[in-house]
Design an enzyme around this catalytic site. Sequence first.
Site, PDB file in Angstrom:
ATOM      1  N   CYS A 290      34.111 -21.363  -3.362  1.00  0.00           N
ATOM      2  CA  CYS A 290      32.803 -21.890  -2.976  1.00  0.00           C
ATOM      3  C   CYS A 290      31.765 -20.770  -3.045  1.00  0.00           C
ATOM      4  O   CYS A 290      31.953 -19.706  -2.459  1.00  0.00           O
ATOM      5  CB  CYS A 290      32.874 -22.450  -1.558  1.00  0.00           C
ATOM      6  SG  CYS A 290      31.271 -22.905  -0.890  1.00  0.00           S
TER       7      CYS A 290
ATOM      8  N   CYS B  17      31.855 -23.401   6.247  1.00  0.00           N
ATOM      9  CA  CYS B  17      30.971 -23.328   5.076  1.00  0.00           C
ATOM     10  C   CYS B  17      29.546 -23.688   5.490  1.00  0.00           C
ATOM     11  O   CYS B  17      29.287 -24.803   5.922  1.00  0.00           O
ATOM     12  CB  CYS B  17      31.465 -24.297   4.002  1.00  0.00           C
ATOM     13  SG  CYS B  17      30.449 -24.264   2.522  1.00  0.00           S
TER      14      CYS B  17
ATOM     15  N   TYR C 157      -2.725 -52.630 -11.048  1.00  0.00           N
ATOM     16  CA  TYR C 157      -2.820 -51.440 -10.208  1.00  0.00           C
ATOM     17  C   TYR C 157      -2.472 -51.806  -8.757  1.00  0.00           C
ATOM     18  O   TYR C 157      -1.682 -51.137  -8.093  1.00  0.00           O
ATOM     19  CB  TYR C 157      -4.232 -50.867 -10.313  1.00  0.00           C
ATOM     20  CG  TYR C 157      -4.466 -49.678  -9.422  1.00  0.00           C
ATOM     21  CD1 TYR C 157      -4.998 -49.837  -8.154  1.00  0.00           C
ATOM     22  CD2 TYR C 157      -4.122 -48.394  -9.841  1.00  0.00           C
ATOM     23  CE1 TYR C 157      -5.189 -48.759  -7.320  1.00  0.00           C
ATOM     24  CE2 TYR C 157      -4.303 -47.303  -9.017  1.00  0.00           C
ATOM     25  CZ  TYR C 157      -4.844 -47.493  -7.755  1.00  0.00           C
ATOM     26  OH  TYR C 157      -5.015 -46.411  -6.943  1.00  0.00           O
ATOM     27  N   ASP C 158      -3.043 -52.911  -8.313  1.00  0.00           N
ATOM     28  CA  ASP C 158      -2.782 -53.354  -6.933  1.00  0.00           C
ATOM     29  C   ASP C 158      -1.303 -53.618  -6.702  1.00  0.00           C
ATOM     30  O   ASP C 158      -0.763 -53.330  -5.634  1.00  0.00           O
ATOM     31  CB  ASP C 158      -3.576 -54.630  -6.627  1.00  0.00           C
ATOM     32  CG  ASP C 158      -5.064 -54.329  -6.559  1.00  0.00           C
ATOM     33  OD1 ASP C 158      -5.868 -55.270  -6.637  1.00  0.00           O
ATOM     34  OD2 ASP C 158      -5.409 -53.139  -6.434  1.00  0.00           O
TER      35      ASP C 158
ATOM     36  N   CYS D 238      30.489 -19.974   0.764  1.00  0.00           N
ATOM     37  CA  CYS D 238      31.294 -19.385   1.838  1.00  0.00           C
ATOM     38  C   CYS D 238      32.507 -18.625   1.321  1.00  0.00           C
ATOM     39  O   CYS D 238      33.208 -17.975   2.102  1.00  0.00           O
ATOM     40  CB  CYS D 238      31.737 -20.461   2.823  1.00  0.00           C
ATOM     41  SG  CYS D 238      32.999 -21.564   2.168  1.00  0.00           S
TER      42      CYS D 238
ATOM     43  N   LYS E 237       3.289 -43.023 -33.512  1.00  0.00           N
ATOM     44  CA  LYS E 237       2.228 -43.208 -32.517  1.00  0.00           C
ATOM     45  C   LYS E 237       2.094 -41.925 -31.722  1.00  0.00           C
ATOM     46  O   LYS E 237       2.931 -41.588 -30.892  1.00  0.00           O
ATOM     47  CB  LYS E 237       2.611 -44.367 -31.589  1.00  0.00           C
ATOM     48  CG  LYS E 237       1.561 -44.706 -30.558  1.00  0.00           C
ATOM     49  CD  LYS E 237       2.005 -45.937 -29.767  1.00  0.00           C
ATOM     50  CE  LYS E 237       0.969 -46.321 -28.720  1.00  0.00           C
ATOM     51  NZ  LYS E 237       0.759 -45.261 -27.721  1.00  0.00           N
TER      52      LYS E 237
ATOM     53  N   CYS F 214      34.932 -27.462  -1.797  1.00  0.00           N
ATOM     54  CA  CYS F 214      35.142 -26.270  -0.986  1.00  0.00           C
ATOM     55  C   CYS F 214      36.078 -26.654   0.155  1.00  0.00           C
ATOM     56  O   CYS F 214      35.893 -27.678   0.810  1.00  0.00           O
ATOM     57  CB  CYS F 214      33.797 -25.810  -0.435  1.00  0.00           C
ATOM     58  SG  CYS F 214      33.940 -24.672   0.938  1.00  0.00           S
TER      59      CYS F 214
ATOM     60  N   SER G 252      -6.379 -52.007 -27.124  1.00  0.00           N
ATOM     61  CA  SER G 252      -5.075 -51.410 -26.845  1.00  0.00           C
ATOM     62  C   SER G 252      -4.046 -52.191 -27.661  1.00  0.00           C
ATOM     63  O   SER G 252      -4.386 -53.165 -28.322  1.00  0.00           O
ATOM     64  CB  SER G 252      -4.760 -51.478 -25.358  1.00  0.00           C
ATOM     65  OG  SER G 252      -5.020 -52.769 -24.880  1.00  0.00           O
TER      66      SER G 252
HETATM   67 ZN   LIG Z   1      31.992 -23.393   1.141  1.00  0.00          ZN
END
Ligand SMILES: [Zn+2]
Length: 695
Positions: free
Chosen positions: A422, A446, A50-51, A425, A133, A440, A97
Amino acid sequence: MGIDQTSGSNPVDMSEADAANELMRLAKQIAHHDRLYHAEDTPEITDPEYDALVRRNAALEAAFPHLVRNDSPSKKVGHVIASSPLSKVSHEVRMMSLDNAFSREEVMDWVARMRRFLSLPDDEPMAITAEDKIDGLSCSLRYEDGKLVRAATRGDGQVGEDVTANVQHIADIPKMLRSRAPAVFEVRGEVYMEKQAFAALNAAQQEAGGKLFANPRNAAAGSLRQKDANVTAQRPLRFWAHGWGAVSELPGDTQHDVVRQIAEWGFPVSPLFDVCNGVEDLLAHYARIGAARPDLPYEIDGVVYKVDRLDWQQRLGFVAKAPRWALAHKFPAERAETTLETIDIQVGRTGKLTPVGRLAPVLVGGVTVTNVTLHNRDEIARLGVRPGDRVVVQRAGDVIPQVVDNLTRDVDRTPYLFPDHCPECGSEAVAEEGEVDVRCTGGLICPAQRTERLKHFVSRKALDIDGLGEKTIDQFFALGWLESPADIFRLKNRRTDILALDGWQEKSVDNLLASIEAKRAPDAARLLFGLGIRHVGEVTARDLMKNFHQLPVLRVTAERAHVADEEASADLLSIDGVGGTVVEALGDFFHEPHNVAVWEDLLSEVSPPPYVIETLDSPVAGKTVVFTGKLETMSRDEAKAQAERLGAKAAGSVSAKTDLLVAGPGAGSKLKKAAELGIEVIDEAGWAEIVAAAG
Ligand SMILES: [Zn+2]
């Protein structure tokens, strides 16, 4: 979620995307383990593990301060300790485990190790059970004279929580065993929730404004560990058995005999349980379970193998917390099937149109996935995907999920038409010859490109302006305050306007304006990189400035090269790492009048000093320097740039070739290694002296 994802890459050598990905993963992992440890008392990893996760997170955040997440583990002020309302139960026989394997080689090694351990002759068969599992919550059910007397969660393996009242409501768990049983028998298995039940529960929770669960496993755990067992009763929990704990006698000599008996007592067991002979047989069953996985009503994350003969299990015994006689063979990449609902087009800084698939939410390996990248027009064509298609989504590790297969490819429907304009735009969008990306052509008209360019301009490797984040840029842009980079330097005239916005106080506005002012004399290479000229990355920008020193000189040369001035082209091409594409991109950029206007406007606000690399007087010229630990007065990038200015090479790791280690607080393995190799070590103050002395 184990710790197997912890990468060892040196943060200094990592790309921003990789770092962001890893930080995301770490935030998830650490939150996960916090919850297990503090709220559920079921840690899956040791404290040192964990550390290590927390340390890794801190190291990445130190190297990439602008990537610190809102949900960063480092921002949590202490843990919320949900003192469990449930009482504790000691397990008479520890709940173990399992060791994990990810490849067939590891499975083969495991079998070979056991055979050696038991000194089995080559012709002695070894039966091994294999079953899917399930990803649930481990639970131990104690029956005395056939009657359920106690149910307990795994806890830390030694001590769990008493959930006897809660499991009364799980129909799969018999209160009385169906046939005669030993005086004491503890059945072990998993409490879980099926995929559909999980989706329905989350939908109901959302409707009611309640808490949403991240995955079926969490939902099962949260539903079982309730003080009020009536809440558990409302939740569609299931159980299946796969083993046992304390027993007064065993009803068989093999794993499969005992599991069969447990099933006869009335417990569900895995329908895919099988007894295999030899590694090939095991791997074949693993493949069958993997193939069945998408259609199973529950989540599984691998296949569990156990030596069938119980006397051999006994002899093999345990290593640390896991038995030698069992192994969890995990599935590699997670896949799931879902519907591609729509394809959205995102426009990036360079005008690139990136298709993003929006999916009907689907669980892939325990994570809900709603978006996938479709990369580009060619990828869409390759997959033949259209909105409405059934697709297979894959998530490998924690990389961005992707579509790996289209299940409706052959259905006769109009193919998806990649936009030729696009979406932001309306300008024409085209792919240049030999390129897969559609862009674009709107350039600076744009809005998407403009905001993305501004974001790039202030980013860490460009001007590195603190406090001017993506959201702020979007907001200021929408207000019409930021048209081009020069406007950033005129924000000081909008102090009152900014203060009037939600979320801004005197101090935060002053901090923002101060960090903008601090960049009035920016590094020329960073400024050049910040312009976002195609093919001019961080390194190319520096290489160009090393040669031209002054931005106006570079601009003139680029313009001349653009009109086929041989000498100018040769000047540019003589630079290591600069080729025809870069020359062309520079020429195109400075040839465009709008870019020139933006550029001149910017230079009316900032004055980059000439880019000069002094290498002669420096004591570190030609040497290799490594920085480690936390730097107090500068960023890692800045330190590296200083080293470069002094003619030194900044490296990411310590080796015999290292000449000098600059170690800040928290320096660890590199410091140790430097000491071992007898490399000179100085602190940040010492480094500052070298820099100051070199002028
Ligand atoms: Zn554009």
